[in-house]
Design an enzyme around this catalytic site. Structure first.
Site, PDB file in Angstrom:
ATOM      1  N   GLU A  64       0.888  -1.172   0.000  1.00  0.00           N
ATOM      2  CA  GLU A  64       0.000   0.000   0.000  1.00  0.00           C
ATOM      3  C   GLU A  64       0.917   1.209   0.000  1.00  0.00           C
ATOM      4  O   GLU A  64       1.653   1.443   0.947  1.00  0.00           O
ATOM      5  CB  GLU A  64      -0.914  -0.022   1.223  1.00  0.00           C
ATOM      6  CG  GLU A  64      -2.060   0.986   1.109  1.00  0.00           C
ATOM      7  CD  GLU A  64      -1.758   2.294   1.810  1.00  0.00           C
ATOM      8  OE1 GLU A  64      -1.213   3.191   1.131  1.00  0.00           O
ATOM      9  OE2 GLU A  64      -2.057   2.415   2.997  1.00  0.00           O
TER      10      GLU A  64
ATOM     11  N   CYS B 211      -2.768   8.206   4.411  1.00  0.00           N
ATOM     12  CA  CYS B 211      -2.708   7.767   3.017  1.00  0.00           C
ATOM     13  C   CYS B 211      -4.028   7.999   2.297  1.00  0.00           C
ATOM     14  O   CYS B 211      -4.061   8.448   1.152  1.00  0.00           O
ATOM     15  CB  CYS B 211      -2.347   6.285   2.958  1.00  0.00           C
ATOM     16  SG  CYS B 211      -0.738   5.897   3.674  1.00  0.00           S
TER      17      CYS B 211
END
Length: 472
Positions: A243, A277
């Site tokens: 990720e 994020c």
């Protein structure tokens, strides 16, 4: 062992990880990189603990998880204090992170055994067929600092319930959090060494990935780090799950509820000082409502108090490190130099600590740093779209594809638009209750893998199919 913190006067001849309070610049502790012998001992111990753990009945694993969630709640104030001291999250947000960790462990303990249970498969004859989800070994997890407990728990929780060993390479500024989690696991009765910390430079991390005792690797971090780790894992024929951050679009269409969108947008951009994020970073506004949204958004951002994260009056604490603040400020400067307008903020806050003004940039478009790059801090970029088609085009003009937000009163249309957005997930009119069966992951350069599908309980298992033919 040198993995424990050492005094400042011993630092001249050794490599260390440093934990420093980002609100005060105070040195908290330093942690020496492990020697080659210590790394070898850690790998051997983790692999031995894995072999013991994989033979442990699921019921016993679940009991350990129940003890772990209780320990996390019992230690909540201490753990929250460590988080706030090491990376600057407000104390209220740090407490919420600890509770989220405990709730996640509870969820995994309750639902994990059924997800990992053998699955019978119907076949046309009388054969008996089932699929088993079996552990694969020691898993290396390279984790970031922005959620120093939660990022680890969402990886270690499913990986270890599946029967695997877990080795954490945490960000060097949050090693206190790393050791606090190791102690929590061991206090809950997990085999010693099953949750292990690795403190090392990049060269040693590469060697660990290549080691035959490491079965797979997962990373949350930058594209550069992900590219390096996946290259090493690929060469070694090992699974990796990545990720790699995002530059999420927050699209507001002309028929949206502006007040609700503004409230959600402020939270989506500025929580954790913008160091998320999945944070909304690019605000793409359809032209008819652009001015109204912008004015209300700026007014709401002005109300965000910045300061000591221990003070409950403050909504935004410091950024985690000075170099990160410098990088963010450089992105703001380059964006303004490229033709954007400064609507609010735009400066470092003088004095101790890594504080940065909540910032809103207007007239931002492709080719500018705040549009093309991930801005990991309290900076919102506003872009105006001519119409819906233009909004979709702008949203997709990005190397990233982690998530996105879409605001409109027409949910049916929104669902059609969502299918055209090149992201791993889309939130329509805000974020509502969810559960771990819903996958979250990235596309494009935001990584690959579905890291929250079943909280990853099957991500690092061997799906073994077994056929038992009927014998007369």
């Amino acid at each position: 062992m040198s993995s424990q913190h050492v005094t400042q006067n011993t630092l001249s001849t050794i490599d260390v990880a440093t934990s420093r309070n980002p609100a005060t610049d105070e040195l908290i502790a330093t942690y020496a990189f492990q020697t080659a012998d210590e790394v070898e001992g850690m790998l051997a111990g983790n692999n031995a603990a894995f072999r013991l753990w994989r033979a442990t009945p699921m019921s016993k694993r679940v009991e350990a998880y129940r003890r772990l969630s209780a320990i996390l709640r019992e230690r909540s104030e201490n753990l929250a204090g460590i988080i706030t001291a090491e990376m600057g999250k407000t104390l209220a947000a740090a407490r919420a992170e600890v509770e989220k960790c405990a709730a996640t462990i509870d969820w995994i303990a309750t639902n994990g055994p059924a997800i990992l249970a053998d699955e019978p498969v119907s076949v046309e004859n009388d054969d008996q067929v089932h699929v088993s989800y079996l552990p694969i070994g020691s898993i290396l997890a390279v984790m970031p600092w922005n959620f120093p407990l939660w990022q680890v728990i969402r990886a270690s929780g499913p990986i270890m319930l599946s029967g695997n060993g877990f080795i954490l390479k945490h960000a060097p500024n949050v090693m206190g959090s790393a050791y606090a989690l190791q102690d929590a696991y061991e206090s809950a009765g997990f085999p010693k060494g099953l949750f292990a910390n690795l403190i090392a430079d990049n060269e040693t991390v590469a060697e660990v990935i290549e080691d035959d005792r490491i079965a797979a690797v997962t990373l949350t971090g930058s594209m550069r780090a992900g590219s390096a780790v996946s290259a090493i894992a690929g060469k070694a024929l090992k699974k990796s799950l990545l990720e790699l951050g995002g530059s999420d679009a927050f699209i507001v269409l002309a028929d949206a509820n502006i007040d609700l969108a503004v409230k959600a947008g402020v939270e989506a951009r500025f929580q954790n000082a913008g160091q998320v994020c999945l944070a909304a970073k690019r605000f793409i506004l359809e032209k008819p409502i652009a001015e109204e949204f912008t004015q209300k958004f700026i007014a709401a951002v002005r109300l965000l108090n910045v300061g000591d994260p221990l003070d409950p009056q403050n909504r935004i604490g410091p950024m985690a490190r000075k170099d990160l603040r410098d990088e963010l400020h450089h992105q703001v400067e380059r964006t303004l130099a490229a033709g954007a307008t400064l609507l609010l903020g735009g400066n470092k806050i003088a004095g101790p600590g890594n504080f940065y003004e909540p910032t809103v940039l207007g007239e931002v478009g492709p080719g500018m740093a705040a549009f093309d790059e991930e801005t990991f801090g309290p900076v919102a970029a506003i872009t105006i779209a001519d119409d819906v088609e233009h909004a979709i085009e702008l949203a997709n003009t990005s190397d990233y594809g982690l998530g996105g937000n879409l605001w409109t009163s027409d949910v049916s249309r929104a669902q059609r638009i969502a299918r055209r957005l090149e992201t791993g997930g889309v939130f329509i009119n805000g974020f509502s209750a969810t559960n771990a069966r819903i996958p979250v992951g990235g596309v494009k350069k935001s990584g690959y893998g579905r890291e929250l599908s079943h909280f990853g309980l099957r991500e690092f298992t061997n799906a073994q199919a077994v056929w038992a033919k009927k014998v007369d």
